[in-house]
Design a protein around this motif. Structure first.
Motif, short mmCIF file in Angstrom:
data_model
loop_
_atom_site.label_atom_id
_atom_site.label_comp_id
_atom_site.label_asym_id
_atom_site.label_seq_id
_atom_site.Cartn_x
_atom_site.Cartn_y
_atom_site.Cartn_z
N SER A 1 0.82 -1.20 0.00
CA SER A 1 0.00 0.00 0.00
C SER A 1 0.86 1.26 0.00
O SER A 1 0.61 2.20 -0.75
CB SER A 1 -0.92 -0.08 1.21
OG SER A 1 -1.27 1.19 1.61
N ALA B 1 0.36 5.42 -0.80
CA ALA B 1 -0.57 5.72 0.28
C ALA B 1 0.19 6.39 1.41
O ALA B 1 1.36 6.09 1.65
CB ALA B 1 -1.23 4.45 0.79
N SER B 2 -0.50 7.31 2.13
CA SER B 2 0.12 7.85 3.32
C SER B 2 -0.01 6.80 4.41
O SER B 2 -0.72 5.81 4.24
CB SER B 2 -0.58 9.13 3.74
OG SER B 2 -1.87 8.82 4.20
N LYS B 3 0.67 7.04 5.52
CA LYS B 3 0.69 6.03 6.57
C LYS B 3 -0.74 5.71 7.04
O LYS B 3 -1.13 4.56 7.15
CB LYS B 3 1.50 6.54 7.74
CG LYS B 3 1.61 5.54 8.84
CD LYS B 3 3.01 5.46 9.35
CE LYS B 3 3.15 4.26 10.24
NZ LYS B 3 4.52 3.91 10.49
N GLN C 1 -3.55 6.30 5.51
CA GLN C 1 -4.31 5.66 4.43
C GLN C 1 -4.01 4.17 4.38
O GLN C 1 -4.91 3.36 4.23
CB GLN C 1 -3.95 6.29 3.09
CG GLN C 1 -4.76 7.52 2.75
CD GLN C 1 -4.32 8.10 1.42
OE1 GLN C 1 -3.16 8.02 1.03
NE2 GLN C 1 -5.27 8.69 0.72
N SER C 2 -2.75 3.84 4.51
CA SER C 2 -2.42 2.42 4.40
C SER C 2 -2.98 1.64 5.58
O SER C 2 -3.47 0.52 5.43
CB SER C 2 -0.91 2.22 4.25
OG SER C 2 -0.31 1.93 5.46
N THR D 1 -6.87 1.46 4.95
CA THR D 1 -7.39 0.66 3.83
C THR D 1 -6.74 -0.71 3.71
O THR D 1 -7.34 -1.61 3.12
CB THR D 1 -7.19 1.40 2.50
OG1 THR D 1 -5.80 1.65 2.32
CG2 THR D 1 -7.95 2.70 2.48
N ALA D 2 -5.53 -0.87 4.24
CA ALA D 2 -4.86 -2.14 4.00
C ALA D 2 -4.52 -2.90 5.28
O ALA D 2 -3.96 -4.00 5.20
CB ALA D 2 -3.58 -1.91 3.19
#
Ligand code: ATP
Ligand code: MG
Lengths: 705, 307
Positions: free
Chosen positions: A576, A581-583, A585-586, A589-590
């Motif tokens: 991710s 992706a920013s931290k 975001q990851s 989402t992941a």
């Protein structure tokens, strides 16, 4: 031919015997546990299920009820609402021996629907009855007039001795209330104006205690212990001071303190008089204004409200109120200034049961059934009870505890999951691996080992008596308070009526002054037109209990959340991030979506644990007896009602079981309740455990990587 | 994470647009290497003389890197220039630092708290990627990465490919659809999965999953794709497909690949760098390395006589 020798023949027999012995021992231990478990569960199911079977839904739908064991004479044509008849049958499995001629019929009852119009004058007793008949109807006291008339009845003559200030206030409020005959008493008192020189002096305990309440600034070299009344300590007066003290203080601290000597530089006696008015209110029925009554109440008048006399002007239109015909008739008859519109009558047929009691017998009734059978046969007098025994909690009903436990669990899990997920995401994803994180983990491990009763005390100290509140009527016992905004409107007078509020005359007093004034007035709350942030705690409430439980499961939740996060492969995060992706975001989402099932399983396990705890809620949330569910009987509206709801206490299942099994007098009637409650509790816990197992299986199947 | 930047300096602009404006490195001359002791480095110097033809995409200049706050260096004074739109292979024995160097190129090593660059610079498209105002997020959008162990998210094939665009805030279905199809075509996977885009990516075969990861990477249109042993978990047929794909991708992307297979390196790469214990031993056209290595260690390694 040589016989073939068995290459695997048993070499040493002793070894074989040893193996067998070990195996048998292991089996024995295992089976002991299983047998014990079966015995316990079996006993609970064996004893509990007949209770549930017999009482049926009424065991779940009613709140804990007292059981009344009545000796009843034989009689005919006894009437009872059908739903209470069911309760009667549930409580009396032997009913067939004395029950005869059971006939069902419908009893018509008229209900009047009407709109209550603005400017109606309505008796306060009728108003509260209307309020209880219409759960959504409530005229908040702030909209009622503080000068609203009230009626009250004094049963026996009451002597009053009012200080001048209160007498004046009463006279201003309602001069007609005061009898013509009254005597005035003047008491001469002395105040002393004294000057003390700076220095260090010996002082005795009594003198010390007297001086503490004055304005004198001084320091003690040592403190006085309670068990050493004769001890003398040295006190330091830092600078010359002139103070005014009452005669009491003067004599204790200076005249009679033989053990110590405080030198007086000068002393001046200031005489003053206090006036008291003595009068007697004869036993009678009175009609006056609410705040006049409040002054009398402050001086200890014992009275009953006279609903016919006190009345309130309604200042809003209210639609569609319902009342039974009998009440409606009384209402219209006694309240000539009532204004109504759209009056319609509906007839509702309530199913009733009529039956005979064929011989003198013993009948068990719970509170609700007893009340309704008494009310239904009040006029005819056909239901005759010769004696009555009461057994608390034995009438069944666990809905109160179940709901209380449910609310506690919901609040607890909301708090614990938010905090726990935040903490574990921080620890696992953000924090640098180092001493700090290690310390936190260690602290958490320790926390997990803390006995739950300690959490209970912790919750009492923190949430019940110290947690911050935003309110316009802070408690005078608040540990610390700061004013936020000035509102200047009237406080909720409901509290005033309960004589607990001190209304400040000036809006700019400091918090300590307010508390002192309120405490002197015997008030528990203060009001000065400001909204305060006050460290006064949430009281014994589901909020405090939920938070305490959350603190308790937090270590468990954090640990399992971290485990779930760690189980998400590093590859997801890297992939991710590598995609830009920013931290956060990851993580969002992941990572979190794939940790979520694990977190869910953990939280279900947390729920079963939390639901079963007694110690943490004992001081913080649970009460043994409460006839209302937490959201019932709230007198406020809107958001205030929600806050009041959160701050209300509740029953809880484990605590209920403790009460039923250990705190009330035991009798043959209490025992089935114990088993019944335990069985219900066990079923609930097993239900959650099953969910958790099911979730785990599903999650394992679904998420493989 | 130093994600924010001043108005005057826009990292994206630096990483993409301005690259054209940077002066092109003079191909025949190697840039001066300050810190190398001349005696030991002469052999390498000569081999590096053969700088790549074409534009330089990545300039690594005298890079030293440490995993433990500079106590010991894992990479020692690495200098090499990676040309645009070619395949560059990193080879070398296990533990020599190939992955480490690769992960320096998109700052993946930021994830290791104690890692730091102790010396030197990495410039991509002329921009120092460790400079203060460079956002690693913007960098990684330009420098994508495919990992050794294929790691599609446990989502649908479609969602996997659309992931990179979605986190950039693109929600329009038509844009996503178009991009997913183009990326899957680009990764030579479209024909195999076009009928089951909504199925879980975990249902694909290993080779398909790895190509899906490549599709996911090219969906965000990076300039550079880093691949760390992309075929090590695949069988020969899947490997062949991925290799074919790389030759195709070479037209649009600059590819840096770490591999343990000499054959693979010789088949697909234009240039090869040989590393040994954190040092760059030799860097040259692949043909030269495999037919005529100038350093003895390289020769030993590629001929399997290493030890
Ligand atoms: N996260 C890390 N923290 C500390 N040291 C690391 C880390 N990752 C790798 N190393 C060390 O750095 C050195 C180089 O590792 P690297 O993974 O770059 O080797 P490699 O050339 O990719 O090997 P392989 O071919 O086996 O993948 C090794 O000695 C390794 O132990
Ligand atoms: Mg590697």
């Amino acid at each position: 031919m040589e016989p073939v020798q068995n290459p695997f023949s048993q070499q040493r027999n002793s070894q074989h015997a040893k193996e067998t012995a070990v195996k048998v021992t292991l089996i024995l231990f295992t089976y002991t546990i299983i047998i014990a478990a079966i015995a316990i569960f079996g006993k609970i199911i064996y004893e509990g299920s007949p209770v549930l079977w017999q009482k049926g839904w009424s065991f779940f739908t009613k709140k804990p009820q007292t059981l009344f064991v009545n000796q009843v004479e034989k009689g005919e044509g006894i009437e009872i609402p059908a739903k209470n008849f069911e309760g009667l049958l549930a409580n009396n499995p032997d009913a067939e021996h004395w029950l005869a001629n059971v006939t069902e019929f419908e009893k018509p009852a008229d209900f009047i629907q009407f709109d209550l119009l603005k400017n109606s004058r309505i008796g306060s007793g009728y108003l509260s009855e209307l309020e209880s008949l219409n759960p959504d109807f409530y005229i908040i006291y702030t909209e009622r007039d503080i000068d609203s008339p009230v009626g009250f009845i004094i049963q026996s003559d009451k002597e009053f001795s009012l200080p001048q200030a209160d007498y004046d206030a009463l006279k201003a409020a309602d001069p007609t209330l005061l009898p013509d005959e009254h005597s005035k008493r003047e008491i001469k008192l002395n105040q002393f104006r004294i000057t003390l020189a700076a220095g260090e002096y010996p002082i005795g305990k009594d003198a010390h205690d007297a001086l503490v309440s004055t304005e004198l600034v001084f320091q003690m070299r040592q403190t006085f212990a309670d068990d050493e009344p004769d001890k003398i300590n040295r006190t330091v007066i830092p600078y010359d001071q002139t103070i005014t003290v009452s005669g009491n203080v003067y004599f204790t601290a200076f005249d009679e303190d033989e053990r110590g000597t405080l030198p007086l530089k000068s002393m001046e006696q200031i005489p003053f008089t206090r006036t008291f008015h003595d009068f007697t209110l004869p036993a009678s029925s009175y009609h006056t204004l609410a705040h006049a009554l409040a002054i009398l109440e402050k001086h200890g008048v014992q009275h009953n409200h006279d609903t016919a006399k006190g009345s309130i002007i309604v200042n809003e239109n209210t639609r569609q109120l319902t009342a039974p015909r009998a009440f409606w008739d009384a209402l219209t008859r006694s309240n000539p200034q009532l204004k109504t519109a759209n009056v319609t009558t509906t007839t509702v047929n309530t199913p009733f049961v009529r039956f005979d009691i064929s011989k003198d017998t013993e009948i068990l009734l719970d509170t609700e059934d007893r009340e309704s059978i008494a009310a239904a046969n009040d006029a005819t007098g056909k239901f005759k009870t010769t004696s009555e025994e009461t057994h608390s909690y034995s009438g069944g009903g666990v809905i109160g505890p179940i709901i209380g436990t449910g609310l506690l669990v919901i609040i607890c899990m909301l708090v614990a999951l938010f905090t726990g997920i935040a903490a574990s995401v921080f620890l696992n994803e953000y924090a640098r691996k180092g001493g700090f994180v290690k310390t936190i983990r260690l602290a958490m491990l320790n926390l997990a080992g803390v006995p739950s009763i300690v959490f209970g005390l912790f919750g009492l100290g923190l949430f019940v008596i110290l947690a911050p509140c935003v309110t316009s009527t802070p408690k005078s016992s608040s540990a610390w308070m700061v004013p936020l905004v000035k509102i200047g409107s009237q406080p909720d007078l409901r509290i005033i009526e309960q004589k607990q509020i001190y209304i400040a005359q000036h809006a700019d007093l400091g918090s300590s002054e307010l508390s002192t004034l309120a405490a002197a007035d015997g008030a528990k709350h203060v009001y000065d037109g400001w909204i305060w942030l006050s460290l006064q705690g949430w009281g014994t409430s589901i909020l405090a209990g939920g938070f305490t439980l959350a603190m308790m499961v937090l270590p468990v939740i954090i640990t399992s959340c971290e485990e779930s996060l760690r189980a998400v492969p590093m590859g997801f995060r890297e992939a991710s991030l590598a995609l830009g992706a920013s931290k956060w975001q990851s993580i969002r989402t992941a990572v979190l979506p794939y940790a979520f099932p694990g977190i869910l399983t953990a939280s279900v396990l947390g729920i079963t644990r939390v639901a079963g705890e007694t110690a943490p809620i004992m001081f913080t949330a649970a009460v043994a007896e409460k006839s209302e569910l937490p959201w019932e009987g709230l007198k406020s509206t809107g958001f205030d009602a929600f806050l009041d709801f959160l701050q209300s206490s509740a029953q809880a299942l484990p605590y209920h079981i403790y009460t039923v099994a250990g705190r009330i007098p035991q009798s043959e009637y209490t025992q089935p309740m114990q088993y019944g409650s335990v069985l219900v509790f066990m079923l609930i816990v097993m239900f959650f455990a099953a969910i958790s197992v099911g979730l785990r299986i599903r999650v394992r199947k679904k998420l493989k990587w | 994470m130093n994600s924010q930047h001043t108005h005057s300096i826009d990292p994206t602009a630096n990483l993409s647009g301005q690259a054209v404006a940077t002066p092109e490195p003079e191909p025949p001359k190697a840039p001066p290497r300050k810190s190398q002791p001349p005696s030991t480095r002469t052999a390498m110097q000569t081999s590096i003389q053969n700088s790549p033809e074409g534009k330089t995409m990545i300039e690594i200049d005298d890079l030293s890197f440490s995993y433990d706050n500079g106590k010991t260096n894992t990479l020692h004074n690495i200098s090499l220039d990676i040309p645009e739109k070619q395949v560059t292979a990193f080879i070398g024995p296990s533990g020599c630092g190939k992955s480490t160097l690769l992960r320096c190129l998109n700052r993946m090593n930021d994830l290791v708290d104690t890692s730091c660059i102790t010396n030197g610079k990495i410039k991509i498209m002329g921009q120092d990627i460790n400079a203060k105002h460079v956002s690693p997020i913007e960098l990684r959008k330009q420098v994508g990465m495919v990992f050794q162990k294929y790691n599609p998210f446990p989502k649908s094939i479609y969602d996997n490919v659309a992931y990179g665009l979605r986190i950039q805030g693109i929600k329009k279905k038509s844009v996503l659809d178009e991009s997913v199809e183009r990326s899957l075509h680009g990764a030579a996977l479209w024909d195999e999965v076009k009928d089951r885009l909504k199925d879980s990516a975990l249902g694909l075969s290993g080779g398909q999953q790895q190509r899906l990861c490549i599709a996911r990477t090219i969906a965000v249109r990076p300039k550079v794709i880093l691949m760390d042993e992309p075929c090590s978990a695949l069988d020969p047929i899947a490997t062949a497909k991925v290799e074919e794909l790389m030759l195709e991708l070479r037209k649009d992307f600059t590819i840096v690949i770490v591999t343990h297979s000499m054959q693979q390196a010789s088949r697909i790469s234009d240039r090869t760098a040989f590393f040994y214990i954190g040092e760059l031993i030799e860097y040259d056209n692949t043909a030269n390395i495999f037919t005529n290595p100038s350093v003895k260690q390289t020769e030993d390694y590629i001929s399997g006589r290493f030890g």
